[in-house]
Design a protein around this motif. Structure first.
Motif, PDB file in Angstrom:
ATOM      1  N   SER A   1       0.802  -1.076  -0.019  1.00 38.87           N
ATOM      2  CA  SER A   1      -0.082   0.058   0.217  1.00 38.87           C
ATOM      3  C   SER A   1       0.803   1.212  -0.179  1.00 38.87           C
ATOM      4  CB  SER A   1      -0.909   0.094   1.373  1.00 38.87           C
ATOM      5  OG  SER A   1      -0.187   0.277   2.449  1.00 38.87           O
ATOM      6  N   ARG A   2       0.206   2.482  -0.351  1.00 36.11           N
ATOM      7  CA  ARG A   2       0.921   3.594  -0.252  1.00 36.11           C
ATOM      8  C   ARG A   2       1.478   4.195   1.080  1.00 36.11           C
ATOM      9  NH1 ARG A   2      -1.031   9.677  -2.401  1.00 36.11           N
ATOM     10  NH2 ARG A   2       0.696  10.858  -1.761  1.00 36.11           N
ATOM     11  N   PRO A   3       0.641   3.897   2.041  1.00 30.03           N
ATOM     12  CA  PRO A   3       1.250   4.150   3.622  1.00 30.03           C
ATOM     13  C   PRO A   3       2.384   3.259   3.827  1.00 30.03           C
ATOM     14  CG  PRO A   3      -1.222   4.262   3.421  1.00 30.03           C
ATOM     15  CD  PRO A   3      -0.850   3.745   2.152  1.00 30.03           C
ATOM     16  N   PHE A   4       2.221   2.003   3.632  1.00 28.64           N
ATOM     17  CA  PHE A   4       3.438   1.032   3.805  1.00 28.64           C
ATOM     18  C   PHE A   4       4.582   1.501   3.007  1.00 28.64           C
ATOM     19  CE2 PHE A   4       5.991  -2.617   3.067  1.00 28.64           C
ATOM     20  CZ  PHE A   4       6.200  -2.954   4.484  1.00 28.64           C
ATOM     21  N   CYS A   5       4.709   1.848   1.622  1.00 33.08           N
ATOM     22  CA  CYS A   5       5.719   2.167   1.109  1.00 33.08           C
ATOM     23  C   CYS A   5       6.359   3.587   1.790  1.00 33.08           C
ATOM     24  CB  CYS A   5       5.302   2.573  -0.413  1.00 33.08           C
ATOM     25  SG  CYS A   5       5.067   0.873  -1.328  1.00 33.08           S
ATOM     26  N   GLU A   6       5.436   4.582   1.916  1.00 28.64           N
ATOM     27  CA  GLU A   6       6.108   5.718   2.381  1.00 28.64           C
ATOM     28  C   GLU A   6       6.549   5.599   3.931  1.00 28.64           C
ATOM     29  OE1 GLU A   6       2.547   9.022   0.525  1.00 28.64           O
ATOM     30  OE2 GLU A   6       2.387   7.962   2.243  1.00 28.64           O
ATOM     31  N   GLN A   7       5.939   4.604   4.609  1.00 31.62           N
ATOM     32  CA  GLN A   7       6.651   4.375   5.936  1.00 31.62           C
ATOM     33  C   GLN A   7       7.900   3.472   5.692  1.00 31.62           C
ATOM     34  OE1 GLN A   7       7.549   1.394   7.983  1.00 31.62           O
ATOM     35  NE2 GLN A   7       8.122   2.880   9.391  1.00 31.62           N
ATOM     36  N   LEU A   8       8.161   2.748   4.616  1.00 33.03           N
ATOM     37  CA  LEU A   8       9.352   2.341   4.247  1.00 33.03           C
ATOM     38  C   LEU A   8      10.424   3.153   3.855  1.00 33.03           C
ATOM     39  CD1 LEU A   8       9.049  -1.130   2.356  1.00 33.03           C
ATOM     40  CD2 LEU A   8       9.820  -0.689   4.646  1.00 33.03           C
ATOM     41  N   PHE A   9       9.995   4.361   3.115  1.00 31.83           N
ATOM     42  CA  PHE A   9      10.934   5.589   2.758  1.00 31.83           C
ATOM     43  C   PHE A   9      11.568   5.938   3.885  1.00 31.83           C
ATOM     44  CE2 PHE A   9       8.787   6.626  -1.699  1.00 31.83           C
ATOM     45  CZ  PHE A   9       8.989   5.463  -1.908  1.00 31.83           C
ATOM     46  N   ASP A  10      10.658   6.296   4.822  1.00 31.43           N
ATOM     47  CA  ASP A  10      10.986   7.011   6.130  1.00 31.43           C
ATOM     48  C   ASP A  10      12.278   6.212   7.033  1.00 31.43           C
ATOM     49  OD1 ASP A  10      11.062   9.148   8.296  1.00 31.43           O
ATOM     50  OD2 ASP A  10       9.995   7.476   9.488  1.00 31.43           O
ATOM     51  N   PHE A  11      11.833   4.664   7.164  1.00 29.45           N
ATOM     52  CA  PHE A  11      12.338   4.047   7.814  1.00 29.45           C
ATOM     53  C   PHE A  11      13.839   3.581   7.237  1.00 29.45           C
ATOM     54  CE2 PHE A  11      13.718  -0.409   9.031  1.00 29.45           C
ATOM     55  CZ  PHE A  11      14.007  -0.331  10.424  1.00 29.45           C
ATOM     56  N   LEU A  12      13.688   3.364   5.893  1.00 30.22           N
ATOM     57  CA  LEU A  12      14.888   3.044   5.101  1.00 30.22           C
ATOM     58  C   LEU A  12      15.859   4.230   4.591  1.00 30.22           C
ATOM     59  CD1 LEU A  12      13.587  -0.099   3.311  1.00 30.22           C
ATOM     60  CD2 LEU A  12      15.063  -0.174   5.282  1.00 30.22           C
ATOM     61  N   ALA A  13      15.340   5.405   5.223  1.00 34.81           N
ATOM     62  CA  ALA A  13      16.408   6.469   4.758  1.00 34.81           C
ATOM     63  C   ALA A  13      17.725   6.235   5.425  1.00 34.81           C
ATOM     64  CB  ALA A  13      15.950   7.779   5.346  1.00 34.81           C
ATOM     65  N   ALA A  14      17.741   5.380   6.446  1.00 32.11           N
ATOM     66  CA  ALA A  14      18.991   4.781   7.076  1.00 32.11           C
ATOM     67  C   ALA A  14      19.917   4.135   6.049  1.00 32.11           C
ATOM     68  CB  ALA A  14      18.851   4.157   8.422  1.00 32.11           C
ATOM     69  N   ARG A  15      19.489   3.752   4.948  1.00 36.18           N
ATOM     70  CA  ARG A  15      20.226   3.139   3.875  1.00 36.18           C
ATOM     71  C   ARG A  15      21.071   3.941   2.949  1.00 36.18           C
ATOM     72  NH1 ARG A  15      18.157  -2.520   1.413  1.00 36.18           N
ATOM     73  NH2 ARG A  15      20.370  -2.660   1.344  1.00 36.18           N
ATOM     74  N   VAL A  16      20.792   5.121   3.206  1.00 36.11           N
ATOM     75  CA  VAL A  16      21.506   6.122   2.210  1.00 36.11           C
ATOM     76  C   VAL A  16      22.773   6.338   2.661  1.00 36.11           C
ATOM     77  CG1 VAL A  16      21.373   8.369   1.122  1.00 36.11           C
ATOM     78  CG2 VAL A  16      19.253   7.189   1.504  1.00 36.11           C
ATOM     79  N   PRO A  17      23.771   6.445   1.916  1.00 31.12           N
ATOM     80  CA  PRO A  17      25.217   6.728   2.175  1.00 31.12           C
ATOM     81  C   PRO A  17      25.452   8.006   2.903  1.00 31.12           C
ATOM     82  CG  PRO A  17      25.235   5.372   0.345  1.00 31.12           C
ATOM     83  CD  PRO A  17      23.760   5.860   0.623  1.00 31.12           C
ATOM     84  N   ASP A  18      26.231   8.103   3.662  1.00 31.22           N
ATOM     85  CA  ASP A  18      26.863   9.447   4.288  1.00 31.22           C
ATOM     86  C   ASP A  18      27.316  10.314   3.052  1.00 31.22           C
ATOM     87  OD1 ASP A  18      26.279   8.704   6.893  1.00 31.22           O
ATOM     88  OD2 ASP A  18      28.216   8.349   7.443  1.00 31.22           O
ATOM     89  N   GLY A  19      26.575  11.667   3.159  1.00 30.22           N
ATOM     90  CA  GLY A  19      26.905  12.672   2.061  1.00 30.22           C
ATOM     91  C   GLY A  19      26.268  12.469   0.682  1.00 30.22           C
ATOM     92  N   GLU A  20      25.152  11.537   0.701  1.00 25.39           N
ATOM     93  CA  GLU A  20      24.270  11.435  -0.529  1.00 25.39           C
ATOM     94  C   GLU A  20      22.919  11.681  -0.091  1.00 25.39           C
ATOM     95  OE1 GLU A  20      24.904   8.100  -2.957  1.00 25.39           O
ATOM     96  OE2 GLU A  20      26.793   7.857  -2.429  1.00 25.39           O
ATOM     97  N   ARG A  21      22.205  12.238  -1.108  1.00 20.98           N
ATOM     98  CA  ARG A  21      20.786  12.734  -1.069  1.00 20.98           C
ATOM     99  C   ARG A  21      20.022  12.208  -2.184  1.00 20.98           C
ATOM    100  NH1 ARG A  21      17.761  17.132  -2.950  1.00 20.98           N
ATOM    101  NH2 ARG A  21      15.988  17.734  -1.728  1.00 20.98           N
ATOM    102  N   PHE A  22      19.088  10.918  -1.911  1.00 22.76           N
ATOM    103  CA  PHE A  22      18.381  10.351  -2.840  1.00 22.76           C
ATOM    104  C   PHE A  22      16.870  10.935  -2.867  1.00 22.76           C
ATOM    105  CE2 PHE A  22      20.062   5.999  -2.062  1.00 22.76           C
ATOM    106  CZ  PHE A  22      21.341   6.434  -2.448  1.00 22.76           C
ATOM    107  N   VAL A  23      16.505  11.681  -3.840  1.00 23.60           N
ATOM    108  CA  VAL A  23      15.305  12.075  -4.124  1.00 23.60           C
ATOM    109  C   VAL A  23      14.431  10.950  -4.984  1.00 23.60           C
ATOM    110  CG1 VAL A  23      13.954  13.990  -5.432  1.00 23.60           C
ATOM    111  CG2 VAL A  23      16.191  14.401  -4.617  1.00 23.60           C
TER     112      VAL A  23
END
Length: 246
Positions: free
Chosen positions: A157-179
């Motif tokens: 679902s959309r709410p589930f995917c959006e929650q994953l976006f928030d939680f898995l922001a921790a997988r973005v390497p330091d110094g990088e920004r994913f849009v």
């Protein structure tokens, strides 16, 4: 992003548990022994893990209700792994009984909470009961897909995917920004503000699947940096303390 309230989370937990129980009810003995979508794991391993995390999270709540704390798994991560290996080879009736009992225990624990109960501290990730509910939601939804019975990430679902976006922001390497740019929906920026920017376009569920280390199912994801096409960026490991990665 869609706000997730305790009441909404409880609904999602019940829905996700019904999906897992429904899939389990339709498996055959041979199905359980067959490979899952997770490398090196049979469906029996996945079912053992689902029962294990549901029981573990229920225990977190049961102890929290008494003002006590306990580690998520007896013996920590190694204890978790041993328990899965011991249970993976169970018969189909044993798996069904284990999963049904564990899901019932967890849902009863979450269903008994009052408003204050959702904010009680638990050991899991040094958070509160609400965080544990989000974690169990992730576990049930993603592992329903890992069972490999045709319920892929396109069902998330959309709410589930959006929650994953928030939680898995921790997988973005330091110094990088994913849009993250889901088709037809607002973009979501995760990672280091002002960091090196990469835009990832695609279906909402495909982006969520990629972040979660699963295979997108609805189409190709496209990454761009400085308006040029690039490979999808590398991700850091699943956030520490979050067992759903495997």
């Amino acid at each position: 992003m869609t706000a997730i309230t305790p009441e909404k989370l409880l609904e999602e937990l019940r829905r996700a548990a019904d999906v897992v129980a429904g899939i389990t009810a339709k498996l055959t003995e041979q199905d359980v022994k067959a490979p899952s979508e997770l490398p090196g794991w049979t469906r029996g391993h996945v079912l053992a893990h689902v029962a294990g995390i549901a029981n573990a999270m229920a225990r977190q709540l049961e102890y929290a209700a008494r003002g006590e704390s306990i580690e998520l798994y007896d013996g920590g991560f190694e204890g978790r792994t041993r328990a899965i290996e011991l249970s993976a080879g169970h018969t189909l009736p044993e798996h069904r009984a284990d999963v049904d009992a564990a899901l019932d225990r967890a849902l009863r624990a979450f269903g008994a909470l009052d408003a204050a109960g959702w904010t009680r501290p638990i050991t899991y990730r040094g958070g509160v009961v609400f965080d544990g509910g989000l974690a169990l939601w992730r576990e049930l939804v993603i592992h329903a897909t890992d069972l490999g019975t045709g319920r892929g990430p396109e069902t998330w679902s959309r709410p589930f995917c959006e929650q994953l976006f928030d939680f898995l922001a921790a997988r973005v390497p330091d110094g990088e920004r994913f849009v993250l740019q889901p088709l037809g929906l607002p973009s979501v920026a995760v990672g280091t503000p002002g960091g090196r920017s990469t835009v990832v376009n695609g279906m909402l569920t495909d982006i969520a699947a990629w972040l979660a280390g699963r295979t997108p199912t609805l189409g190709s994801l496209r990454a761009t940096a400085a308006a040029d096409g690039v490979d999808l960026p590398e991700l850091l490991p699943w956030p520490a303390g979050a067992p759903v990665n495997r």
